[in-house]
Scaffold this active site. Structure first.
Site, mmCIF file in Angstrom:
data_model
loop_
_atom_site.group_PDB
_atom_site.id
_atom_site.type_symbol
_atom_site.label_atom_id
_atom_site.label_comp_id
_atom_site.label_asym_id
_atom_site.label_seq_id
_atom_site.Cartn_x
_atom_site.Cartn_y
_atom_site.Cartn_z
ATOM 1 N N GLY A 135 0.911 -1.114 0.143
ATOM 2 C CA GLY A 135 -0.006 -0.019 0.034
ATOM 3 C C GLY A 135 0.941 1.222 0.015
ATOM 4 N N TYR A 136 1.374 1.605 -1.274
ATOM 5 C CA TYR A 136 2.317 2.897 -1.194
ATOM 6 C C TYR A 136 1.537 3.733 -1.993
ATOM 7 C CZ TYR A 136 6.893 1.117 0.095
ATOM 8 O OH TYR A 136 7.830 0.537 0.827
ATOM 9 N N GLU A 252 12.000 -4.053 -4.631
ATOM 10 C CA GLU A 252 11.027 -4.059 -5.839
ATOM 11 C C GLU A 252 11.501 -3.868 -7.161
ATOM 12 O OE1 GLU A 252 7.787 -1.131 -5.388
ATOM 13 O OE2 GLU A 252 6.570 -2.353 -6.549
HETATM 14 C C1 FAD Z 1 0.901 -3.017 -12.928
HETATM 15 C C2 FAD Z 1 0.872 -1.889 -11.663
HETATM 16 C C3 FAD Z 1 1.069 -2.689 -10.334
HETATM 17 C C4 FAD Z 1 1.286 -1.608 -9.413
HETATM 18 N N1 FAD Z 1 1.340 -2.289 -8.170
HETATM 19 C C5 FAD Z 1 1.243 -1.323 -7.153
HETATM 20 C C6 FAD Z 1 1.041 -2.019 -5.671
HETATM 21 O O1 FAD Z 1 0.837 -3.139 -5.638
HETATM 22 N N2 FAD Z 1 1.046 -1.056 -4.641
HETATM 23 C C7 FAD Z 1 1.454 -0.073 -4.914
HETATM 24 O O2 FAD Z 1 1.554 0.925 -3.937
HETATM 25 N N3 FAD Z 1 1.558 0.822 -6.095
HETATM 26 C C8 FAD Z 1 1.507 0.061 -7.162
HETATM 27 N N4 FAD Z 1 1.563 0.378 -8.563
HETATM 28 C C9 FAD Z 1 1.777 2.193 -8.586
HETATM 29 C C10 FAD Z 1 3.106 2.284 -9.142
HETATM 30 O O3 FAD Z 1 3.977 2.375 -8.298
HETATM 31 C C11 FAD Z 1 2.807 3.856 -9.750
HETATM 32 O O4 FAD Z 1 1.807 3.854 -10.635
HETATM 33 C C12 FAD Z 1 3.828 4.742 -10.226
HETATM 34 O O5 FAD Z 1 4.898 4.916 -9.347
HETATM 35 C C13 FAD Z 1 3.644 5.967 -10.878
HETATM 36 O O6 FAD Z 1 2.599 6.738 -10.283
HETATM 37 P P1 FAD Z 1 1.239 7.309 -11.361
HETATM 38 O O7 FAD Z 1 0.745 6.059 -11.636
HETATM 39 O O8 FAD Z 1 0.548 8.098 -10.117
HETATM 40 O O9 FAD Z 1 1.903 8.002 -12.581
HETATM 41 P P2 FAD Z 1 2.184 9.720 -12.451
HETATM 42 O O10 FAD Z 1 3.156 9.863 -11.210
HETATM 43 O O11 FAD Z 1 1.076 10.480 -12.578
HETATM 44 O O12 FAD Z 1 3.305 10.022 -13.617
HETATM 45 C C14 FAD Z 1 2.821 10.167 -14.939
HETATM 46 C C15 FAD Z 1 3.864 10.171 -15.761
HETATM 47 O O13 FAD Z 1 4.356 11.617 -15.553
HETATM 48 C C16 FAD Z 1 5.796 11.219 -15.486
HETATM 49 N N5 FAD Z 1 6.378 11.824 -14.314
HETATM 50 C C17 FAD Z 1 5.969 11.999 -13.147
HETATM 51 N N6 FAD Z 1 6.954 12.682 -12.556
HETATM 52 C C18 FAD Z 1 7.907 13.006 -13.077
HETATM 53 C C19 FAD Z 1 9.215 13.754 -12.975
HETATM 54 N N7 FAD Z 1 9.486 14.350 -11.817
HETATM 55 N N8 FAD Z 1 10.045 13.893 -14.145
HETATM 56 C C20 FAD Z 1 9.612 12.941 -15.292
HETATM 57 N N9 FAD Z 1 8.389 12.511 -15.353
HETATM 58 C C21 FAD Z 1 7.633 12.328 -14.499
HETATM 59 C C22 FAD Z 1 5.819 9.618 -15.220
HETATM 60 O O14 FAD Z 1 7.101 8.803 -15.531
HETATM 61 C C23 FAD Z 1 4.877 8.890 -15.829
HETATM 62 O O15 FAD Z 1 5.094 8.903 -17.190
HETATM 63 C C24 FAD Z 1 1.514 -0.561 -9.598
HETATM 64 C C25 FAD Z 1 1.476 0.144 -11.067
HETATM 65 C C26 FAD Z 1 1.288 -0.732 -12.002
HETATM 66 C C27 FAD Z 1 1.038 -0.109 -13.401
#
Ligand code: FAD
Lengths: 396, 379
Positions: A135-136, A252
């Protein structure tokens, strides 16, 4: 007579034991995600031998070979664990148990947990009795994880947790969740974050699955509505959870970079030869695809060598800076390229989603799933930021 | 073998790096270029290298070498790449001595290798005939006589060909261009009658030669290896040569990258260091990741030579191809990120792309090795 060295003796023992105990059915390639055994209180088996294999391995602690034996682990040194890995791959043995508990929470508990937490949770992870989810992420905190808002209020004898997590893989199947929660709002955003273990069956926890583009729904939203969590479930110090969070992310990333290996065990070149055919000159008949295959295979070789080097350097106490970011970035981008190419090689056959003789669309689903590899666990862009800032020292 | 450098190798790397930075820095390459130096390298530097045993690093002790290995030679070549140091080390020690070691008889090794190890004898490989590396297409002929052979033909891209004491010449004793069989290798003194050497200074300011062989007579002991059966051992020599060139490409790419990184931190535009722009940060981080992959495959390949790994050929081609790709990326980005200054002769950064282009082309370029890799893997 020359006596066998200890390691060689260990290898013989492992080989003998695996030969006697690994069921034939567990020596076949994993064909789909459903083939992985995840454990848990409501386990699902795709084969009756899965449980027996996991139990036998767990008894020896070999589901977690390097964990200390006092917590049920195998107590093996790195060298011994490498031998076990070699011997397993030599007979094509499947990994007996796959879980977030093994790949992520366990290492974090070993590093930061107290004695009670270790002896309570680790043995159950080893035996696959309970499963964990992570739960991150939150709706407003993805890449910018530290801006998370889920609150945990200290009410004296317990924490009262309120908020929402998102993208929680397998939350609908998990017994427990490890969470990042905010216990303090007064400092910078990296301060005041705590690492909390929460039982999913607690009152006030609810889960809603979200379907992925691959059609699977291991993805969930997780809600916390006045959930009471005993204070002994706090790992490390209150407000100092960010360090644990980062430590766990390192694990991870390394895990994710290893995902998406071709499940059939065939190389791209073999698939290509079969699907496209060789011309009279012994070359693949599609010159552009041939080049793509060769380029990717060269990169896969270089990547495999890098994984070996990272391991060997760690052992020798040298080591790449931010190896986990490089490995995550390269590994996941390679996976995506590999599956793009697979789709091209299989042609029309890779497009079928449902119907007879189409393996339930295994190929296109796997292809779509790889698109997440460069998002989950920190996006490629974030890994590049980490390398640029922390390793290369580029200014903000 | 673990994929790490051990303490001795780390020490060799550091010593070699320090020595070359001091004794053969890029300024020396500039001086040799600007003064149209006759040798194209510093004879004194070559003697100092010999004193340290470098020409004989990979030559067994019983033939007067240090008996270390190709991993060690690769470590030195990486530092050579970093400093763009001109010397006969590649042509003579990496390629020439390897050809003698792989193809020669005990007697030939005994008579030739100690002199190479001591820095007294230099070799050049005369292989290529057209504008591309295609060993099988060799057309140059070696006509059998009662007492030896007569060589007739022309070679290009003979590195250090204008200074080498002896040429290692690939010629055809049978068959037609394109055949694997019928290739033979000869050792020919550069001052033999009929050998005509025309020096060519290359884009990297280093030396190559076009060499004509006009009725050159070679005695019976001039044959290196079996008559007509040189193709397979020659492939191994070239595998080793390519891994060595890859080590040099790794060094020059790493150096070009580090210099660029430094520039990103100090050059300011719009009131901030240009390295604070994410567009550049991400490209820098990608280059770094690619360089790490490159480093891994080079070390793996060097160890495969020393470990007598029988899958060396495919690995060597993969390694050379990867390093061609990475070097192209890094040296071009290095110029781009330096902006206008990167295009000036005065700045050193442009020298890296020049050396990279030559090293890539030598013994087979990107497409040659990608194709060879695929062929060796049966597709
Ligand atoms: C299949 C899958 C399983 C997952 N499982 C888990 C889980 O079990 N538990 C959990 O806690 N999370 C989980 N996640 C979440 C995952 O860690 C997040 O989706 C990820 O960290 C990206 O966050 P976001 O989706 O909010 O994208 P955003 O942060 O909104 O990013 C959108 C886009 O903007 C870009 N971006 C954002 N900030 C910057 C920056 N500073 N510089 C350049 N580009 C940037 C990103 O690279 C991306 O391309 C999962 C995700 C997926 C897809």
């Amino acid at each position: 007579m020359v006596s066998l060295s200890d390691l060689e003796e260990f290898r013989h023992e492992v080989r003998r034991w695996l030969g006697a105990n690994c069921p034939e059915s567990m020596r076949t390639p994993v064909l789909s995600d459903a083939d992985y055994y995840l454990g848990g209180s409501n386990p699902e088996f795709s084969h009756p031998d899965q449980k027996r294999w996991a139990d036998l391995m767990a008894e020896k602690g070999w589901t977690t070979p390097t964990w200390p034996s006092e917590y049920g682990g195998g107590g093996l040194t790195r060298e011994e664990a490498a031998i076990l890995r070699d011997e397993m791959s030599a007979i094509g043995a499947r990994s007996p148990l796959n879980s977030f508990g093994i790949s992520m929470l366990g290492p974090a508990l070993l590093e930061y947990g107290n004695e009670d937490q270790k002896s309570e949770h680790l043995p159950k992870i080893v035996r696959g009795e309970i499963t964990w989810c992570q739960g991150y992420s939150e709706p407003g905190a993805g890449s910018d994880l530290a801006s998370l808002q889920t609150r945990a209020e200290d009410t004296g004898d317990h924490y009262l947790v309120n908020g929402q997590k998102v993208w929680t893989s397998f939350a609908d199947k998990a017994d427990w969740i490890f969470c990042l929660v905010r216990t303090d709002n007064s400092g910078t955003k990296h301060e005041g974050i705590s690492f909390l273990l929460v039982e999913m069956a607690s009152e006030g926890v609810s889960v809603r699955p979200i379907k992925l583009i691959s059609g699977k729904s291991s993805f969930c939203e997780t809600f916390f509505d006045n959930v009471r969590v005993p204070k002994e479930n706090l790992v490390g110090e209150e407000g100092k959870g960010w360090e644990i969070a980062k430590y766990l992310l390192t694990h991870e990333r390394e895990t994710i970079s290893g995902f998406g290996q071709d499940s059939s065990g065939r190389t791209l070149a073999e698939v290509a030869t079969e699907e496209i055919g060789l011309g009279a000159d012994g070359r693949l008949e599609d010159g552009v695809l041939r080049r793509d295959v060769a380029q990717l295979e060269v990169d896969l070789l270089a990547f495999a060598a890098t994984m070996d080097r990272v391991r060997d350097e760690a052992k020798a106490g040298q080591g790449l800076g931010a190896a986990s970011s490089i490995v995550k970035y390269c590994g996941t981008e390679l996976n995506k390229r590999r599956f793009e190419l697979m789709m091209s090689l299989h042609g029309e056959r890779a497009l079928a989603w449902e119907g007879e003789h189409c393996d339930d669309g295994e190929m296109p689903r796997a292809w779509l799933r790889t698109k997440a590899n460069s998002i989950e666990g920190g996006t490629s862009e974030i890994q590049l930021n980490i390398v640029a800032k922390r390793v290369l020292g580029l200014p903000s | 073998m673990a994929l790490v450098l051990d303490d001795d190798q780390l020490m060799l790397r550091d010593t070699a790096g320090r020595f070359l930075a001091e004794r053969a820095p890029i300024a020396q390459l500039r001086r040799l270029r600007d003064e149209h130096d006759e040798l194209g390298y510093s004879a004194q530097l070559w003697q100092e290298m010999a004193t340290m045993g470098w020409p004989g690093i990979a030559i067994p002790e019983k033939f007067g070498g240090l008996g270390m290995g190709y991993t060690e030679l690769g470590i030195v070549l990486e530092q050579v790449g970093r400093n763009l140091s001109a010397s006969p080390l590649e042509a003579s020690a990496l390629v020439g001595a390897t050809a003698v070691a792989e193809l020669g008889t005990e007697a030939q090794k005994e008579s030739l290798l100690p002199a190479v190890a001591g820095g007294e004898l230099t070799f050049a490989l005369a292989l290529q005939e057209g504008s591309r590396h295609q060993p099988r297409k060799t057309a140059m002929s070696a006509l059998k006589q009662s007492d030896g052979w007569v060589l007739q033909g022309r070679k290009v891209l003979v590195f250090d060909g204008h200074t080498a004491d002896k040429m290692i010449v690939v010629a055809r004793t049978a068959g037609r261009p394109g055949d694997e069989t019928g290739l033979s290798v000869f050792v020919v003194d550069a001052d033999t009658d009929g050998v005509l050497v025309e020096r060519v200074v290359m884009v990297d300011s280093r030396n190559s030669a076009n060499v004509s062989f006009d009725g050159v007579e070679v005695g019976p002991d001039g044959l290196l290896g079996s008559e007509g059966g040189a193709y397979a051992p020659l492939q191994r020599v070239l595998d080793i040569a390519n891994v060595g060139m890859a080590a040099e490409l790794l060094g020059l790419s790493a150096e070009a990258f580090e210099r660029t990184l430094e520039y990103l931190k100090v050059r300011e535009q719009f009131g901030v260091p240009i390295g604070s722009f994410q567009a550049l940060q991400h490209r820098a981080a990608k280059m770094y990741a690619e360089l790490e992959l490159a480093r891994s495959i080079v070390l793996t390949s060097l160890q495969a030579i020393d470990g007598a790994d029988d899958s060396l050929s495919a690995l060597a081609s993969a390694c050379k191809a990867k390093l061609c790709e990475v070097a192209t990326l890094v040296t071009a980005e290095a110029i781009q990120m330096h902006g206008g200054i990167g295009m000036t002769d005065e700045a050193d950064i442009g020298l890296f792309i020049k050396r990279a282009r030559v090293a890539q082309q030598t013994y087979g370029d990107y497409s040659y090795h990608l194709d060879r890799f695929a062929r060796l893997n049966s597709y």
